[in-house]
Design a protein around this motif. Sequence first.
Motif, PDB file in Angstrom:
ATOM      1  N   HIS A 156       0.835  -1.210   0.000  1.00 28.52           N
ATOM      2  CA  HIS A 156       0.000   0.000   0.000  1.00 28.52           C
ATOM      3  C   HIS A 156       0.866   1.255   0.000  1.00 28.52           C
ATOM      4  O   HIS A 156       0.597   2.213  -0.739  1.00 28.52           O
ATOM      5  N   LYS A 157       1.904   1.260   0.828  1.00 27.77           N
ATOM      6  CA  LYS A 157       2.780   2.426   0.917  1.00 27.77           C
ATOM      7  C   LYS A 157       3.482   2.689  -0.409  1.00 27.77           C
ATOM      8  O   LYS A 157       3.543   3.828  -0.886  1.00 27.77           O
ATOM      9  N   THR A 159       2.558   1.682  -3.441  1.00 25.76           N
ATOM     10  CA  THR A 159       1.626   1.964  -4.535  1.00 25.76           C
ATOM     11  C   THR A 159       0.899   3.287  -4.357  1.00 25.76           C
ATOM     12  O   THR A 159       0.801   4.078  -5.298  1.00 25.76           O
ATOM     13  N   ILE A 160       0.399   3.550  -3.161  1.00 25.76           N
ATOM     14  CA  ILE A 160      -0.437   4.734  -2.926  1.00 25.76           C
ATOM     15  C   ILE A 160       0.379   5.939  -2.475  1.00 25.76           C
ATOM     16  O   ILE A 160       0.259   7.031  -3.028  1.00 25.76           O
ATOM     17  N   ASP A 161       1.223   5.744  -1.457  1.00 30.88           N
ATOM     18  CA  ASP A 161       1.963   6.877  -0.903  1.00 30.88           C
ATOM     19  C   ASP A 161       3.097   7.330  -1.824  1.00 30.88           C
ATOM     20  O   ASP A 161       3.283   8.519  -2.054  1.00 30.88           O
ATOM     21  N   LEU A 163       3.521   6.247  -5.044  1.00 36.67           N
ATOM     22  CA  LEU A 163       3.064   6.160  -6.429  1.00 36.67           C
ATOM     23  C   LEU A 163       3.982   5.323  -7.313  1.00 36.67           C
ATOM     24  O   LEU A 163       4.109   5.571  -8.509  1.00 36.67           O
ATOM     25  N   VAL A 165       3.710   2.340  -8.813  1.00 37.32           N
ATOM     26  CA  VAL A 165       2.697   1.342  -9.129  1.00 37.32           C
ATOM     27  C   VAL A 165       3.332   0.045  -9.623  1.00 37.32           C
ATOM     28  O   VAL A 165       2.876  -1.053  -9.290  1.00 37.32           O
ATOM     29  N   GLY A 168       4.847  -1.787  -6.572  1.00 39.70           N
ATOM     30  CA  GLY A 168       3.751  -2.246  -5.726  1.00 39.70           C
ATOM     31  C   GLY A 168       2.993  -3.401  -6.360  1.00 39.70           C
ATOM     32  O   GLY A 168       2.630  -4.361  -5.680  1.00 39.70           O
ATOM     33  N   SER A 169       2.791  -3.341  -7.672  1.00 40.47           N
ATOM     34  CA  SER A 169       2.103  -4.427  -8.374  1.00 40.47           C
ATOM     35  C   SER A 169       2.935  -5.700  -8.362  1.00 40.47           C
ATOM     36  O   SER A 169       2.403  -6.802  -8.192  1.00 40.47           O
TER      37      SER A 169
END
Length: 194
Positions: A156-157, A159-161, A163, A165, A168-169
Amino acid sequence: LPIRQRALVRVSLLLPWALPLSFTGLISAWFFNYDHGLVNDILTRLGFEPQLWLTKPTQAKIAIWLTIIWKTSSFMALILLAGLQMIPRSLYEAATVDGASRLQQFWHITLPMLAPSMNVALIFRTITAFQTFDVPFTMTHGGLGYATETLAMYIHKMTIDYLDVGYGSALAVAMFVLSMLVSAVYLRYIGREA
């Protein structure tokens, strides 16, 4: 158990499992609060020192573990209860006639007949352990020097915080593959036992 008691046991087992994970985390954060938490209040009344549950890494991990165990044990208990109800009563009656003690009945009838249910419960719990996010996030936000950060929180950190992606993926796919590998090992073991 009589039908009325059986229904009461099922409801009491399902209650923690039915609560939303983030709500459970928020309630537990309040329970383990240093100043006005229920846990420190009980410790103080018993003559112990209050603990800094959510500000020290070891105590925070213990608080999160206790919360997750309380939250998930109800579903595991329900699976085991279903497994216990599948064991034919006639096996225990035959064992009693043959002179088997309660301990012998437990070791030679209950445990072997309950093994498939225990394996299913273990698979569910292992997969959800890899995906743990809500409870530690709402209790500590993965803080304390990343002491309570889980793989899902790290994904989450990233991917979201941050960015990122792609990274994170890739981590999410790795978590999925790891969950599938563990499940495959358990299922292979269950197949051998059957």
